[in-house]
Design an enzyme around this catalytic site. Structure first.
Site, PDB file in Angstrom:
ATOM      1  N   GLU A   1      12.319  20.126 -28.298  1.00 32.99           N
ATOM      2  CA  GLU A   1      11.973  19.834 -29.684  1.00 32.99           C
ATOM      3  C   GLU A   1      10.464  19.855 -29.899  1.00 32.99           C
ATOM      4  O   GLU A   1       9.979  20.309 -30.943  1.00 32.99           O
ATOM      5  CB  GLU A   1      12.539  18.463 -30.083  1.00 32.99           C
ATOM      6  CG  GLU A   1      14.050  18.380 -30.023  1.00 32.99           C
ATOM      7  CD  GLU A   1      14.583  17.898 -28.695  1.00 32.99           C
ATOM      8  OE1 GLU A   1      15.611  17.198 -28.689  1.00 32.99           O
ATOM      9  OE2 GLU A   1      13.970  18.200 -27.637  1.00 32.99           O
TER      10      GLU A   1
ATOM     11  N   CYS B   1      11.884  12.266 -28.614  1.00 31.69           N
ATOM     12  CA  CYS B   1      11.953  13.443 -29.489  1.00 31.69           C
ATOM     13  C   CYS B   1      12.449  13.082 -30.882  1.00 31.69           C
ATOM     14  O   CYS B   1      12.124  13.763 -31.864  1.00 31.69           O
ATOM     15  CB  CYS B   1      12.857  14.503 -28.865  1.00 31.69           C
ATOM     16  SG  CYS B   1      12.144  15.263 -27.394  1.00 31.69           S
TER      17      CYS B   1
ATOM     18  N   ARG C   1      19.380  30.555  -4.232  1.00 24.50           N
ATOM     19  CA  ARG C   1      18.743  29.542  -3.376  1.00 24.50           C
ATOM     20  C   ARG C   1      17.496  28.970  -4.029  1.00 24.50           C
ATOM     21  O   ARG C   1      17.173  27.787  -3.853  1.00 24.50           O
ATOM     22  CB  ARG C   1      18.344  30.162  -2.044  1.00 24.50           C
ATOM     23  CG  ARG C   1      19.434  30.327  -1.029  1.00 24.50           C
ATOM     24  CD  ARG C   1      18.831  30.874   0.251  1.00 24.50           C
ATOM     25  NE  ARG C   1      19.839  31.211   1.249  1.00 24.50           N
ATOM     26  CZ  ARG C   1      19.570  31.860   2.368  1.00 24.50           C
ATOM     27  NH1 ARG C   1      18.320  32.238   2.635  1.00 24.50           N
ATOM     28  NH2 ARG C   1      20.532  32.136   3.220  1.00 24.50           N
TER      29      ARG C   1
ATOM     30  N   THR D   1      27.287  27.908  12.045  1.00 24.00           N
ATOM     31  CA  THR D   1      26.492  28.968  11.422  1.00 24.00           C
ATOM     32  C   THR D   1      25.043  28.885  11.863  1.00 24.00           C
ATOM     33  O   THR D   1      24.397  29.906  12.144  1.00 24.00           O
ATOM     34  CB  THR D   1      26.590  28.862   9.887  1.00 24.00           C
ATOM     35  OG1 THR D   1      27.937  29.121   9.486  1.00 24.00           O
ATOM     36  CG2 THR D   1      25.665  29.852   9.199  1.00 24.00           C
TER      37      THR D   1
ATOM     38  N   LEU E   1      17.328  29.944   5.775  1.00 23.00           N
ATOM     39  CA  LEU E   1      17.904  29.346   4.566  1.00 23.00           C
ATOM     40  C   LEU E   1      16.863  29.104   3.483  1.00 23.00           C
ATOM     41  O   LEU E   1      16.955  28.132   2.728  1.00 23.00           O
ATOM     42  CB  LEU E   1      18.638  28.037   4.906  1.00 23.00           C
ATOM     43  CG  LEU E   1      19.758  28.138   5.934  1.00 23.00           C
ATOM     44  CD1 LEU E   1      20.385  26.762   6.167  1.00 23.00           C
ATOM     45  CD2 LEU E   1      20.816  29.138   5.506  1.00 23.00           C
TER      46      LEU E   1
ATOM     47  N   THR F   1      33.159  25.111   7.222  1.00 23.70           N
ATOM     48  CA  THR F   1      32.468  24.217   6.293  1.00 23.70           C
ATOM     49  C   THR F   1      32.858  24.512   4.854  1.00 23.70           C
ATOM     50  O   THR F   1      33.148  23.601   4.065  1.00 23.70           O
ATOM     51  CB  THR F   1      30.946  24.339   6.481  1.00 23.70           C
ATOM     52  OG1 THR F   1      30.615  23.989   7.829  1.00 23.70           O
ATOM     53  CG2 THR F   1      30.196  23.422   5.533  1.00 23.70           C
TER      54      THR F   1
END
Length: 383
Positions: A59, A91, A191, A203, A211, A307
């Site tokens: 706003e 706001c 990611r 993994t 990652l 997982t």
């Protein structure tokens, strides 16, 4: 609040406000994405969106653009305007002071310090207020925020790449690369907008991943989380060796979290979080509760199959993003993406939610909203 007979012009302006709001994804969390369009007569005189956490709200940006033309105008806002002092002033007071005469809001804000108070404050000041235009789209846009407010847990995204015959690796475990370059670049950009990336220790051991987001400019730095009940993650892994520059957490059972392996990881800069466990199966619900306390809004589970499957089995996943490559792998022992227990019957499947299909090069990308699992499908939230 009155529910007006909204006009096509009203709908157009709210669609624009929603499109503006979406630009804040990844930059505003744990705040909601909000857009605002100010219209005087038939002319748009100001527009804006919440651009970053701690910065001016939608706003305020729109009112700055409108200037004096805000007097007597209508404001289209995708979420109930705030009415409290937080990192920014209310706001509602800004809209009132600018002379806005009407406010059309897509959906109320469940945040306890707002929760209808903003709408009542505007109405008490003499503004016309209506709620409900574009509500379904506004709710869809801010599902992660709404879940965090109502359940105290982040939105959980399952993500994987698979062959067209449903395999995420060959029988030897090789998975680089199933999807194409465009898909991998998009996965990195996802990611770059989430608060955490979660993988299992299998993994981490097999792929030695980083990652991190390495395509495009990340909007936030995701905490890397490894589900590792017995603390098998080696100190020489890339995750541990980069832990002092990228936040890294290992989730273990409470006994392991107090042992010598935990202390070695902690000295390397890794946070070790102990959660309750039964038979070496960690309580994933407890993990999500902790991430919610840290105000994480979106977390992404990237693998492996065990997982992913256990989050799915436990009914803890809200969304799945699946990159399907036009390739065949085959093999009875090749890895499947959801390698947990799975439901016993078709009637136990998750209720279907909204599904979209897009393309990245030769790959198809399925984005599925996962409704709640039927009774019997959601097993204990433990891995």
């Amino acid at each position: 609040m009155p529910r007006w007979a909204f006009t096509p012009d009203d709908e157009q302006h709210m669609r624009r406000a929603l499109a503006l709001a979406a630009r804040g994804q990844g930059s505003v969390e744990p705040n909601p994405m909000v857009g605002c369009v100010i219209v005087r007569g038939n002319r748009v005189v100001g527009e804006g969106y919440h651009r970053r956490f701690g910065g001016p709200h939608a706003e305020v940006h729109a009112l700055r653009g409108a200037g004096r033309l805000a007097k007597g105008a209508t404001a289209y806002v995708t979420l109930e305007p705030c009415c409290h002092f937080g990192k920014t002033p209310p706001c509602t007071q800004a809209l009132i002071a600018a002379g806005i005469s009407r406010v059309i809001v897509a959906t109320p804000d469940p945040f306890p310090k707002v929760a209808g108070r903003g709408l009542r404050q505007l109405k008490a000041a003499g503004l016309e207020v209506a709620v409900g235009l574009g509500e379904a789209d506004a709710v869809e846009l801010n599902q992660p925020y709404l879940k965090l407010q109502r359940q105290g847990r982040p939105w959980v995204i399952l993500k994987w790449a698979q062959s067209i015959d449903g395999k995420i690796a060959t029988r030897s475990g090789d998975s680089q690369w199933i999807s194409g370059e465009r898909s991998r670049a998009l996965a990195h950009r996802i990611r770059g907008r989430v608060d955490a990336v979660i993988v299992g220790v299998g993994t981490a051991l097999a792929d030695d991943p980083l990652l991190t987001c390495r395509h495009g400019r990340p909007r936030r730095t995701a905490t890397r989380i490894v589900i590792d009940p017995q603390l098998r993650l080696p100190l020489r892994s890339r995750l541990v060796r980069t832990a002092r520059t990228v936040p890294t957490m290992v989730v273990a059972n409470q006994r392991s979290a107090c042992g010598p392996a935990a202390r070695r990881l902690a000295r390397a800069g890794v946070e070790v979080l102990g959660v309750p466990a039964t038979r070496s199966r960690l309580d994933l619900g407890c993990l999500l509760d902790e991430l919610g306390r840290r105000r994480m809004t979106n977390v992404m589970v990237e693998g492996g199959g065990q997982t992913l499957g256990r989050f799915y089995d436990a009914g803890l996943a809200d969304e799945a993003i699946i990159f399907v490559a036009p390739r065949l792998i085959g093999g009875a022992t090749a890895t499947a993406p959801l390698a947990g227990l799975g439901p016993a019957t078709m009637k136990d499947l998750h209720r279907p939610g909204r599904t979209t299909i897009t393309r990245a090069g030769d790959d198809l990308i399925y984005t599925l909203r996962l409704g709640p699992a039927r009774r019997g499908a959601a097993h204990m939230a433990k891995v």
